[in-house]
Scaffold this motif. Sequence first.
Motif, PDB file in Angstrom:
ATOM      1  N   ILE A   1       4.221  -8.893  -5.880  1.00 33.07           N
ATOM      2  CA  ILE A   1       2.853  -8.905  -6.441  1.00 33.07           C
ATOM      3  C   ILE A   1       2.883  -8.196  -7.802  1.00 33.07           C
ATOM      4  N   PRO A   2       3.226  -8.923  -8.859  1.00 36.61           N
ATOM      5  CA  PRO A   2       3.335  -8.262 -10.178  1.00 36.61           C
ATOM      6  C   PRO A   2       1.995  -7.746 -10.695  1.00 36.61           C
ATOM      7  N   GLY A   3       0.904  -8.297 -10.159  1.00 29.88           N
ATOM      8  CA  GLY A   3      -0.422  -7.938 -10.684  1.00 29.88           C
ATOM      9  C   GLY A   3      -0.961  -6.609 -10.209  1.00 29.88           C
ATOM     10  N   LEU A   4      -0.247  -5.891  -9.371  1.00 32.78           N
ATOM     11  CA  LEU A   4      -0.772  -4.597  -8.898  1.00 32.78           C
ATOM     12  C   LEU A   4      -0.846  -3.621 -10.062  1.00 32.78           C
ATOM     13  N   SER A   5      -2.014  -3.063 -10.283  1.00 32.56           N
ATOM     14  CA  SER A   5      -2.154  -2.140 -11.413  1.00 32.56           C
ATOM     15  C   SER A   5      -3.250  -1.123 -11.113  1.00 32.56           C
ATOM     16  N   GLY A   6      -3.327  -0.112 -11.964  1.00 36.42           N
ATOM     17  CA  GLY A   6      -4.373   0.913 -11.835  1.00 36.42           C
ATOM     18  C   GLY A   6      -4.307   1.632 -10.504  1.00 36.42           C
ATOM     19  N   ALA A   7      -5.469   1.772  -9.878  1.00 40.88           N
ATOM     20  CA  ALA A   7      -5.551   2.509  -8.609  1.00 40.88           C
ATOM     21  C   ALA A   7      -4.779   1.791  -7.495  1.00 40.88           C
ATOM     22  N   ASP A   8      -4.640   0.452  -7.623  1.00 40.04           N
ATOM     23  CA  ASP A   8      -3.914  -0.294  -6.584  1.00 40.04           C
ATOM     24  C   ASP A   8      -2.416  -0.014  -6.604  1.00 40.04           C
ATOM     25  N   ALA A   9      -1.912   0.511  -7.730  1.00 40.66           N
ATOM     26  CA  ALA A   9      -0.473   0.774  -7.853  1.00 40.66           C
ATOM     27  C   ALA A   9      -0.105   2.183  -7.384  1.00 40.66           C
TER      28      ALA A   9
ATOM     29  N   LYS B   1       0.836  -1.209   0.000  1.00 43.69           N
ATOM     30  CA  LYS B   1       0.000   0.000   0.000  1.00 43.69           C
ATOM     31  C   LYS B   1       0.872   1.261   0.000  1.00 43.69           C
ATOM     32  N   ILE B   2       1.984   1.213   0.765  1.00 42.01           N
ATOM     33  CA  ILE B   2       2.823   2.410   0.878  1.00 42.01           C
ATOM     34  C   ILE B   2       3.736   2.547  -0.345  1.00 42.01           C
ATOM     35  N   SER B   3       4.288   1.415  -0.778  1.00 38.97           N
ATOM     36  CA  SER B   3       5.198   1.469  -1.925  1.00 38.97           C
ATOM     37  C   SER B   3       4.864   0.362  -2.917  1.00 38.97           C
ATOM     38  N   PRO B   4       3.788   0.511  -3.678  1.00 39.39           N
ATOM     39  CA  PRO B   4       3.357  -0.564  -4.593  1.00 39.39           C
ATOM     40  C   PRO B   4       4.405  -0.901  -5.649  1.00 39.39           C
ATOM     41  N   SER B   5       5.144   0.092  -6.119  1.00 45.59           N
ATOM     42  CA  SER B   5       6.117  -0.185  -7.189  1.00 45.59           C
ATOM     43  C   SER B   5       7.192  -1.155  -6.701  1.00 45.59           C
ATOM     44  N   MET B   6       7.590  -1.003  -5.441  1.00 46.62           N
ATOM     45  CA  MET B   6       8.617  -1.887  -4.888  1.00 46.62           C
ATOM     46  C   MET B   6       8.098  -3.333  -4.814  1.00 46.62           C
TER      47      MET B   6
ATOM     48  N   ASN C   1      -8.352  -7.091 -12.079  1.00 45.99           N
ATOM     49  CA  ASN C   1      -8.879  -6.469 -13.299  1.00 45.99           C
ATOM     50  C   ASN C   1      -8.628  -7.337 -14.529  1.00 45.99           C
ATOM     51  N   ASP C   2      -7.634  -8.233 -14.445  1.00 43.86           N
ATOM     52  CA  ASP C   2      -7.300  -9.090 -15.590  1.00 43.86           C
ATOM     53  C   ASP C   2      -7.996 -10.445 -15.535  1.00 43.86           C
TER      54      ASP C   2
ATOM     55  N   THR D   1      -6.743  -7.034  -4.121  1.00 44.07           N
ATOM     56  CA  THR D   1      -6.333  -6.347  -5.352  1.00 44.07           C
ATOM     57  C   THR D   1      -5.856  -7.361  -6.385  1.00 44.07           C
ATOM     58  N   THR D   2      -5.366  -8.502  -5.898  1.00 43.74           N
ATOM     59  CA  THR D   2      -4.900  -9.562  -6.809  1.00 43.74           C
ATOM     60  C   THR D   2      -5.457 -10.902  -6.336  1.00 43.74           C
TER      61      THR D   2
END
Lengths: 303, 321
Positions: A141-149, A130-135, B189-190, B180-181
């Motif tokens: 969790i490669p599937g984090l995308s959109g608002a979750d990222a 939640k704090i650092s989704p890119s990390m 979403n996928d 979320t996943t």
Amino acid sequence: MSRESKIWTAVMLTGLLALVVRAGFTTTGMGRAYVHVTQGPNGIVQEDEATYREYRQAVAANPAQTEYRFNLPRTIGIWAAAFFTLAIFSFLFRDNPIYKVSEAVLIGVSAAYWIVVGFWDVLVPNLIGKISPSMVQAWAIPGLSGADAVPKYIYLVPLALGVMLLTRLLPKGNWISRWPLAFIIGAFAGIQMLGYMHGDFLAQIRNSILPLVVVNAGAFDPWDSIRNTLIIVGVLCCLAYFFFSFEHTGVMGSASRVGVWFLMITFGASFGYTVMGRIALLAIRIEYLLDDWLWLIDPLQRR
Amino acid sequence: MSDFIIHQWWLLLIVLASFAPLAFKMVREGAENTLRELDRGWVFLLMLWAVLVPIYYIGVTGATLPEVPSALSQAVFDEIEKLKPGDPVLFSFDYDPASAGELAPMATALVKHCAEKKLKMYFIALWPVGAQMVDNTIDKVIKADFPQMVYGRDYVTLGYKSGNEGVIKVIVTNLRELYTTDSRGRSLNDIPMMQGIMNVQQMKLIINISAGYPGTKEWVQYAVTPYPDTIRLIAGSVGVQSPQLYPYIPRQLPGLLAAIKGAAEYERLVINKYGGPTPDPKYMEGLRRMGPQLIAHLLVIALIVVANVLYFTSRGRQRAR
């Protein structure tokens, strides 16, 4: 060595000898695991559980086949599970070092499992993600995308509260941990109170308001009427038993005595269900020993 | 039975031989004295044989006891039966290996029933090891017997979430807030079957398989009670917990599979409708485990009766003195 110890040693050695003979010198065998080896589209070798029957059929069709194989690690797993099952059962005879070792292994494995789960299933998705989704996206969790990222900095608050909890371990300043603890207790009590008030207290009052005379499809239904009457009488009598503002004499005394009977029947039902549950647990362990380990029975026709 | 005794004479010999010391003691000191001072080890041994011999008998012969479904098991069956193909169903596997003996058979039968009905299945777990229980059941039922079902289209595993009843409280209004996943790290979403699914109220039915806290009680308190018009719940529960759930029947909990008995009854219903002429033995686990239950219960009753007879006879003698 006492006479009793000599007898038990003889029984154990006989059992061990029988196991060695059955495992190594009979055609039936016991306690072996087999796998079906396949190669996925990306080149990864996958090992799926296979039965002894599948292995035998594959060998009969082609003795040189390597698709179905004996698997040593899984076989060790079967024997370890059987050993620990017997080790835990040995406590029924008396406390002993083998039982103590098994108990320690169980506790150690459970603690390790909880730590791993706590990191991967709690900290990673609920805090770091939640704090650092890119990390987290890069390694967990490669599937984090959109608002979750998108980083959500509000989660720094639980992080701070979590760190404050750890101050309990410090020799000085451990009073800081009382603040997050107070928050946890307050939030938990609030959620629980609402749940119980709504789901149990109010809903149970509603569930107890029942017609004493039940008419189904225009006809009197005696069984439902008796059931409803029993429920209402039971509720009132049990309430009378726990009502201490009046002395339990006369009508109140009779009602509370009937209430005790209802309570006893309830405890009896609970005990009956508990016995059923414990027998089921014993049954699955014995089934494991007879089927997976000793190969004495084959209810799933795997061999 | 006679064939079994003839062919498996060695087992009966071991059983009888194991009680030889007790029999000698009874002859030497009298039955009453021996029973009055009976070591608890003999009770354990009796229980072992009472469970082991029926398991062995059923394992060798394949015989099972006839099960007449109760109204509660029938209600669970009917709740699933009245759904239409494609309806979304949420499974919450809230148990671990310690209670798998009771709950795995009903989980297997419930998933088979839903797969036969072509329902869309969403799996979650509120217990950490529940996620492994989900994977085991999917391997055992869906991958083995329903290979045409596609992950992401017909079923999805959302994995374990910590937070106990907090998870339920959130996902009844906003599933995406916590999930979320899926359990494999793929974005929701996928996943085709997650399109348009925003909360648990969109599920036609919630099926909870519960070994304790958090479990059925929490689902009733935080999902069914606040949303009685949109959420329907049925449950399978361990025996220890079942009596606590009866007050919720039928308004808050229309159907309940209580302990291994409930599992066996439900298996019978599923097999009768979907088992075919030769049902797969893996869908009869509960039915097989009712044999040892019967004998072990008879033993418990016999022990209670014997102990009471001994107690009252000794009390009668004391009064006579």
